[in-house]
Design a protein around this motif. Structure first.
Motif, PDB file in Angstrom:
ATOM      1  N   THR A   2      -8.273 -12.974  18.111  1.00 39.50           N
ATOM      2  CA  THR A   2      -9.250 -12.027  17.580  1.00 39.50           C
ATOM      3  C   THR A   2     -10.489 -12.724  17.050  1.00 39.50           C
ATOM      4  N   PHE A   3     -10.306 -13.818  16.341  1.00 36.58           N
ATOM      5  CA  PHE A   3     -11.445 -14.547  15.767  1.00 36.58           C
ATOM      6  C   PHE A   3     -11.993 -15.532  16.800  1.00 36.58           C
TER       7      PHE A   3
ATOM      8  N   GLY B  54      -4.785  -8.655  13.542  1.00 29.63           N
ATOM      9  CA  GLY B  54      -5.989  -9.464  13.687  1.00 29.63           C
ATOM     10  C   GLY B  54      -7.268  -8.648  13.603  1.00 29.63           C
ATOM     11  N   LYS B  55      -7.288  -7.466  14.235  1.00 30.01           N
ATOM     12  CA  LYS B  55      -8.489  -6.630  14.202  1.00 30.01           C
ATOM     13  C   LYS B  55      -8.791  -6.167  12.781  1.00 30.01           C
ATOM     14  N   THR B  56      -7.744  -5.852  12.027  1.00 33.85           N
ATOM     15  CA  THR B  56      -7.952  -5.464  10.632  1.00 33.85           C
ATOM     16  C   THR B  56      -8.544  -6.618   9.840  1.00 33.85           C
ATOM     17  N   ALA B  57      -8.004  -7.821  10.052  1.00 37.08           N
ATOM     18  CA  ALA B  57      -8.530  -8.999   9.354  1.00 37.08           C
ATOM     19  C   ALA B  57      -9.993  -9.246   9.711  1.00 37.08           C
ATOM     20  N   LEU B  58     -10.338  -9.076  10.985  1.00 37.77           N
ATOM     21  CA  LEU B  58     -11.721  -9.276  11.411  1.00 37.77           C
ATOM     22  C   LEU B  58     -12.656  -8.292  10.706  1.00 37.77           C
ATOM     23  N   GLU B  59     -12.263  -7.029  10.666  1.00 42.02           N
ATOM     24  CA  GLU B  59     -13.098  -6.033  10.000  1.00 42.02           C
ATOM     25  C   GLU B  59     -13.267  -6.346   8.521  1.00 42.02           C
ATOM     26  N   VAL B  60     -12.190  -6.818   7.884  1.00 42.87           N
ATOM     27  CA  VAL B  60     -12.257  -7.159   6.466  1.00 42.87           C
ATOM     28  C   VAL B  60     -13.186  -8.337   6.234  1.00 42.87           C
ATOM     29  N   VAL B  61     -13.103  -9.360   7.073  1.00 39.12           N
ATOM     30  CA  VAL B  61     -13.974 -10.524   6.927  1.00 39.12           C
ATOM     31  C   VAL B  61     -15.433 -10.109   7.042  1.00 39.12           C
TER      32      VAL B  61
ATOM     33  N   GLY C 121     -20.931  -8.314   1.783  1.00 35.95           N
ATOM     34  CA  GLY C 121     -21.003  -7.871   0.403  1.00 35.95           C
ATOM     35  C   GLY C 121     -20.446  -6.485   0.165  1.00 35.95           C
ATOM     36  N   GLN C 122     -19.670  -5.967   1.114  1.00 37.01           N
ATOM     37  CA  GLN C 122     -19.093  -4.634   0.962  1.00 37.01           C
ATOM     38  C   GLN C 122     -17.724  -4.718   0.292  1.00 37.01           C
ATOM     39  N   PRO C 123     -17.332  -3.713  -0.477  1.00 39.66           N
ATOM     40  CA  PRO C 123     -16.030  -3.746  -1.161  1.00 39.66           C
ATOM     41  C   PRO C 123     -14.885  -3.520  -0.185  1.00 39.66           C
ATOM     42  N   VAL C 124     -13.729  -4.133  -0.484  1.00 40.87           N
ATOM     43  CA  VAL C 124     -12.501  -3.898   0.286  1.00 40.87           C
ATOM     44  C   VAL C 124     -11.362  -3.658  -0.694  1.00 40.87           C
ATOM     45  N   GLU C 125     -10.301  -3.027  -0.222  1.00 39.55           N
ATOM     46  CA  GLU C 125      -9.138  -2.781  -1.066  1.00 39.55           C
ATOM     47  C   GLU C 125      -8.452  -4.099  -1.424  1.00 39.55           C
ATOM     48  N   ARG C 126      -7.852  -4.128  -2.607  1.00 43.73           N
ATOM     49  CA  ARG C 126      -7.145  -5.331  -3.056  1.00 43.73           C
ATOM     50  C   ARG C 126      -5.914  -5.614  -2.197  1.00 43.73           C
ATOM     51  N   GLU C 127      -5.224  -4.577  -1.777  1.00 47.11           N
ATOM     52  CA  GLU C 127      -4.067  -4.697  -0.891  1.00 47.11           C
ATOM     53  C   GLU C 127      -4.301  -3.806   0.320  1.00 47.11           C
ATOM     54  N   ILE C 128      -4.218  -4.366   1.506  1.00 45.75           N
ATOM     55  CA  ILE C 128      -4.395  -3.610   2.742  1.00 45.75           C
ATOM     56  C   ILE C 128      -3.066  -3.621   3.485  1.00 45.75           C
ATOM     57  N   VAL C 129      -2.437  -2.448   3.571  1.00 46.49           N
ATOM     58  CA  VAL C 129      -1.095  -2.339   4.144  1.00 46.49           C
ATOM     59  C   VAL C 129      -1.183  -2.082   5.645  1.00 46.49           C
ATOM     60  N   VAL C 130      -0.441  -2.885   6.405  1.00 45.02           N
ATOM     61  CA  VAL C 130      -0.375  -2.743   7.854  1.00 45.02           C
ATOM     62  C   VAL C 130       0.767  -1.784   8.192  1.00 45.02           C
ATOM     63  N   PRO C 131       0.495  -0.687   8.900  1.00 46.16           N
ATOM     64  CA  PRO C 131       1.564   0.264   9.236  1.00 46.16           C
ATOM     65  C   PRO C 131       2.658  -0.383  10.090  1.00 46.16           C
ATOM     66  N   SER C 132       3.906   0.001   9.826  1.00 44.99           N
ATOM     67  CA  SER C 132       5.050  -0.528  10.563  1.00 44.99           C
ATOM     68  C   SER C 132       6.054   0.590  10.803  1.00 44.99           C
ATOM     69  N   ALA C 133       6.888   0.405  11.820  1.00 38.00           N
ATOM     70  CA  ALA C 133       7.855   1.437  12.213  1.00 38.00           C
ATOM     71  C   ALA C 133       9.279   0.964  11.929  1.00 38.00           C
ATOM     72  N   THR C 134      10.245   1.858  12.148  1.00 38.01           N
ATOM     73  CA  THR C 134      11.665   1.497  12.063  1.00 38.01           C
ATOM     74  C   THR C 134      12.370   2.008  13.311  1.00 38.01           C
TER      75      THR C 134
END
Length: 337
Positions: A70-71, A295-302, A308-321
């Protein structure tokens, strides 16, 4: 990315007083940068240092390769990959400092081998104005603002889902064995927390033992074989903190003359192809996904952080069972890891 760095330096002095800075004298680790087909002027690329765990199993390989892909230069990044040496915390700290020695580094991605002893390197990063983003594992720190955010699936929720399945499968309780990862990893504590929050409220569940197999199928096989022998095959349920350990447990159950998935129920976490394949054949009973593909989520966060935009302190990645052979079988054709 001078704007972000100048903003961060303003708040660093107070933390220095509390924690101090440590010098780094260990030998420099080998840092390798993946190559891509797209070529750009290096001055136009965002420089990323990836302090990684390195080889540890199927989940880790899928996660780190997803980050590396991704990076890419095509996406505007120059990522340098620094895996830990033999899962050593010290080698990660060394790599972290090497990145900070590079004045052109823009951001550090950190997947810590252990959760402790990160305050001093993180203070130095804040002084340098280099944002740090945690991937997967968390850290224990004395100051909340030493890293920007953590991106990961919710270990507590994942393990709680596994425990809820166990409670339904064994309404009268069961004697169970827990197979853990290495001590000091945040995911081990979080998965135990999620499991215990449910199981502690269900009478009849008795933990025979909790033993570390270090994410290894081979170590899990040996531990389960020993446990079955000393308990006279008295284990009814195995809760494995990752797929490899669960699959190793299934081998030991079979070697003891029992049927894995029937005589002894087995729960695993990660959701790799090999685990779902085993669940589809009945060797495992419940697989909780711990989605590695963020990876795409990490890229958007970076990009947001450096803008200089705010991001959430914890970003949860959806998962299934996956709780049945049918669910696992249906998921296999589209499984990417």
């Amino acid at each position: 990315m001078k704007r972000w760095k100048s903003m961060v330096r303003l708040g660093a002095a107070a933390i220095i007083t509390a924690l101090g800075l440590a010098a780094c004298s260990a030998p420099e680790p080998v840092l390798t940068a993946p190559t891509t087909q797209a070529q750009r002027d290096p001055a136009d690329l965002i420089r990323v240092g990836f302090v990684a765990v390195g080889p540890e199993g199927g989940w880790r390989e899928a996660n780190e390769q997803d980050i590396i892909r991704t990076f890419s230069e095509e996406n505007g990044f120059n990522l340098t990959y620094a895996p830990a040496t033999n899962l050593s915390h010290n080698s990660q700290v060394d790599a972290f400092h090497i990145f900070l020695d590079d004045e052109d580094i823009d951001v550090i991605l950190l997947s810590p081998v252990q959760s402790e002893a990160w305050d001093q390197p993180l203070v130095r990063a804040q002084i340098a104005g280099v944002p740090v983003i945690l991937l997967d594992r968390g850290i224990d720190t004395a100051a909340e603002n030493l890293y920007v955010t953590r991106i990961a699936p919710d270990n507590v929720a994942v393990a709680s889902a596994a425990a809820q399945w166990a409670a339904q499968e064994f309404p009268n309780g069961a004697v169970y064995l827990t197979l853990e990862g290495p001590a000091g990893a945040s995911v081990v504590a979080e998965r135990n927390l999620g499991w215990d929050a449910v199981i502690s409220q269900r009478p009849g569940f008795v933990e025979y033992a909790a033993r570390s197999a270090n994410w290894s199928a081979e170590q899990a096989t040996a531990i389960v074989a020993e446990t079955l022998a000393e308990s006279d095959n008295g284990i009814q349920l195995i809760f494995a903190h990752n797929d490899e350990m669960g699959l190793g447990a299934a081998d030991a159950v079979e070697a003891a003359g029992l049927v894995p998935g029937k005589d002894i129920k087995i729960i695993t976490i990660d959701g790799t192809f090999i685990a779902l394949e085993a669940l589809s054949r009945g060797r495992l009973n419940f697989v909780a996904e711990y989605n590695p593909l963020f990876g795409k989520t990490a890229l958007e966060v970076v990009r947001k952080v450096l803008a200089g935009q705010p991001v959430e302190r914890e970003i949860v990645v959806p998962s299934a069972t996956f709780g049945s052979p049918e669910e696992a079988y249906d998921a296999l054709p589209s499984r990417l890891y």
